[in-house]
Write an enzyme that holds these catalytic residues in place. Structure first.
Site, PDB file in Angstrom:
ATOM      1  N   TYR A 125       0.815  -1.302   0.040  1.00 30.51           N
ATOM      2  CA  TYR A 125       0.045   0.181   0.037  1.00 30.51           C
ATOM      3  C   TYR A 125       0.769   1.308  -0.099  1.00 30.51           C
ATOM      4  O   TYR A 125       0.314   2.500   0.289  1.00 30.51           O
ATOM      5  CB  TYR A 125      -0.751  -0.075   1.251  1.00 30.51           C
ATOM      6  CG  TYR A 125      -2.070  -1.102   1.104  1.00 30.51           C
ATOM      7  CD1 TYR A 125      -1.614  -2.333   1.242  1.00 30.51           C
ATOM      8  CD2 TYR A 125      -3.336  -0.748   1.011  1.00 30.51           C
ATOM      9  CE1 TYR A 125      -2.546  -3.679   1.177  1.00 30.51           C
ATOM     10  CE2 TYR A 125      -4.227  -1.783   1.048  1.00 30.51           C
ATOM     11  CZ  TYR A 125      -4.023  -3.335   1.012  1.00 30.51           C
ATOM     12  OH  TYR A 125      -4.873  -4.119   0.905  1.00 30.51           O
ATOM     13  N   LYS A 172       3.929 -14.631   5.489  1.00 31.55           N
ATOM     14  CA  LYS A 172       3.965 -15.723   4.451  1.00 31.55           C
ATOM     15  C   LYS A 172       5.552 -15.641   4.381  1.00 31.55           C
ATOM     16  O   LYS A 172       5.978 -15.698   3.332  1.00 31.55           O
ATOM     17  CB  LYS A 172       3.281 -15.317   3.407  1.00 31.55           C
ATOM     18  CG  LYS A 172       3.216 -16.182   2.217  1.00 31.55           C
ATOM     19  CD  LYS A 172       2.316 -17.557   2.333  1.00 31.55           C
ATOM     20  CE  LYS A 172       2.688 -18.448   1.154  1.00 31.55           C
ATOM     21  NZ  LYS A 172       1.740 -19.549   1.587  1.00 31.55           N
ATOM     22  N   ASP A 205      -2.266 -18.428   4.725  1.00 29.05           N
ATOM     23  CA  ASP A 205      -3.286 -19.111   4.330  1.00 29.05           C
ATOM     24  C   ASP A 205      -3.667 -20.473   5.085  1.00 29.05           C
ATOM     25  O   ASP A 205      -5.146 -20.470   5.315  1.00 29.05           O
ATOM     26  CB  ASP A 205      -2.730 -20.060   2.851  1.00 29.05           C
ATOM     27  CG  ASP A 205      -1.479 -20.471   3.118  1.00 29.05           C
ATOM     28  OD1 ASP A 205      -0.538 -19.835   3.769  1.00 29.05           O
ATOM     29  OD2 ASP A 205      -0.772 -21.523   2.432  1.00 29.05           O
ATOM     30  N   ASP A 229      -5.712  -6.437   5.478  1.00 28.64           N
ATOM     31  CA  ASP A 229      -7.021  -5.959   4.794  1.00 28.64           C
ATOM     32  C   ASP A 229      -8.163  -6.964   4.614  1.00 28.64           C
ATOM     33  O   ASP A 229      -9.145  -6.826   4.733  1.00 28.64           O
ATOM     34  CB  ASP A 229      -6.675  -5.400   3.514  1.00 28.64           C
ATOM     35  CG  ASP A 229      -7.503  -4.452   2.722  1.00 28.64           C
ATOM     36  OD1 ASP A 229      -8.715  -4.166   3.423  1.00 28.64           O
ATOM     37  OD2 ASP A 229      -7.488  -3.811   1.808  1.00 28.64           O
TER      38      ASP A 229
END
Lengths: 337, 116
Positions: A125, A172, A205, A229
């Site tokens: 972002y 991740k 995930d 988000d």
């Protein structure tokens, strides 16, 4: 002189009628707040040529706390998002998004009580995008040590101050070893400062799958911007959707409380929409201001009104108008007094 | 029969590409850099972690790291060779940089984002 001065940002669309309903409830709780109204959103474009006028920024800078109604960012017009600009101007690095079961909304779980701490200022972002050839676009994912450290520290401190037990880092880092690896390293460094709070990490995930299978296992989650988000909305969905989802954007010198749903312009002026998301954001704000008693009073009355289902809005099976629902909460507060 | 890759490439419209500037990623612990014009390139803005820190107001509370994106826009028509000259000049001035990204317009539209 009022005990608290708060900037009220009604926004556009259904925002003004929602914020009036919320103000009615908060004022009736007995808390001493002077509201200063400022403009934000689409309605500002014609008047000021921007979605976020300087006058509004200055007022928030003075009061250091604001309650914001929904706003819309026009797509493809080149106007900067008011929400993103607020985060940048005031360095509101912590997006705090609780997800807690509301009894009246029947869900397939017995318990969900999660607080998400989304890093709000960096990651993908950072607005660094390039068309690096006519076939390839790239977006830089910027993760910094100080940015990661402070959101982790914010989360652990919040957990400690609010009796929470465990903070998870969602990442991740198995794939993005540099960026998410740095985020995770900073989290682990911060965790050492809080030996009384349990810490753990989970790959994003897997976290998504675990959230929809067994959300009760999670307490506090710390996330980089993009995962935050996505997972904050996932968590909102678990407890019944954005209609009851509060949010706060917090920096070291300023806090802005807001619902995360849109401004629903097609319902503007109809007093039809449920103001609960802004109201529970207002409850968060009261707790931030140290007004726990008023916050608890409103929360109890709101749950009671929802439970009775006599004066609730259409989205939860009722026919009440926005202001009728708010008045029912006020009446319930007074009845209990 | 064309492959998926061939089909995909065939659907991509070719566009006119024009060099219009450079994003320079400067590393410094001395705060927000200041630049004079370097050849045909003029510094338009500087951002840190995606937030514009020059020109204009910067909150003293804003978290800044030692890595700045400095956008230089061309003040006249430029070629790739001008970028090489620019990089030499910038380096000789003592600036330590991690990367340079050429900025192109595609059919007259910017192929790069603005800063907040």
């Amino acid at each position: 002189m009022a005990k608290h001065v708060v900037t009220m940002l009604p926004g556009e669309g259904t925002g003004p009628e929602i914020c009036e309903a919320v103000r009615l409830v908060i004022d009736a709780s007995g808390v001493d707040i002077k509201w200063e109204y400022e403009d934000i959103g689409l309605d500002c474009l014609e008047k000021y040529g921007t979605l976020l006028p300087d006058k509004t920024i200055q007022n928030i800078a003075k009061n250091k706390v604001a309650l914001k109604g929904p706003t819309t960012t026009p797509i493809g017009t080149g106007h900067k998002s008011a929400n993103v600009t607020l985060r940048k101007v005031f360095d509101l690095y912590a997006n705090v998004r609780p997800a807690k079961l509301i009894p009246v909304l029947k869900r397939p779980w017995d318990k969900i009580d999660i607080i998400n701490f989304r890093e709000n200022t960096e990651d993908s972002y950072a607005a660094i995008e390039h068309m690096v050839s006519d076939e390839v676009a790239q977006c830089l994912k910027v993760i910094t040590w100080p940015g990661s450290y402070r959101i982790a520290d914010f989360a652990f401190k919040w957990a400690k101050d609010n009796g929470r037990k465990k903070v998870w880092c969602v990442h991740k880092a198995n794939i993005m070893k540099m960026t998410d690896g740095l985020f995770l390293d900073a989290f682990r460094e911060v965790a050492k400062k809080y030996p009384d709070i349990e810490s753990g990490d989970i790959i994003v995930d897997n976290c998504c799958m675990q959230l929809v299978r067994n959300p009760a296992q999670f307490d506090c989650l710390v996330l980089p911007n993009l995962y935050g988000d996505i997972l904050t909305d996932l968590c909102a969905g678990l407890v019944g959707g954005l209609g009851f989802a509060p949010g706060a954007n917090v920096g070291d010198g300023c806090a802005i409380f807001e619902a995360v749903h849109g401004s629903a312009p097609k319902y503007a002026g109809m007093k039809k929409v449920n103001p609960s998301a802004v109201l529970v954001s207002g409850i968060m704000m009261l707790r931030w201001l140290g007004e726990e008693a008023a916050a608890a009073r409103i929360e109890k009355a709101m749950f009671a009104v929802l439970d009775e289902r006599k004066h609730v809005t259409y989205d939860v099976g009722g026919t009440a108008k926005t202001d009728e629902y708010a008045q029912a909460i006020v009446d319930k507060m007074h009845a209990k007094a | 029969m064309p492959t998926f890759t061939e089909t995909a490439k065939a659907t991509k419209k070719k566009r006119d590409i024009k060099l219009v500037g450079i994003d320079m990623y400067i590393i410094t612990d001395k705060g927000i850099p200041k630049f004079d014009d370097i050849g045909p390139f003029k510094c338009e803005f500087i951002s840190n972690r995606g937030t514009k820190v020059w020109p204009g107001f910067v909150s003293p509370d804003l978290l800044q790291v030692n890595w700045y994106r400095c956008r230089f826009m061309a003040t006249k028509d430029v070629q790739d060779a001008d970028v090489n000259t620019f990089l030499d000049a910038l380096t000789k001035k003592g600036w330590w940089w991690s990367a340079a990204q050429k900025l192109w317009n595609y059919d007259g539209e910017a192929g790069f984002s603005k800063a907040y």
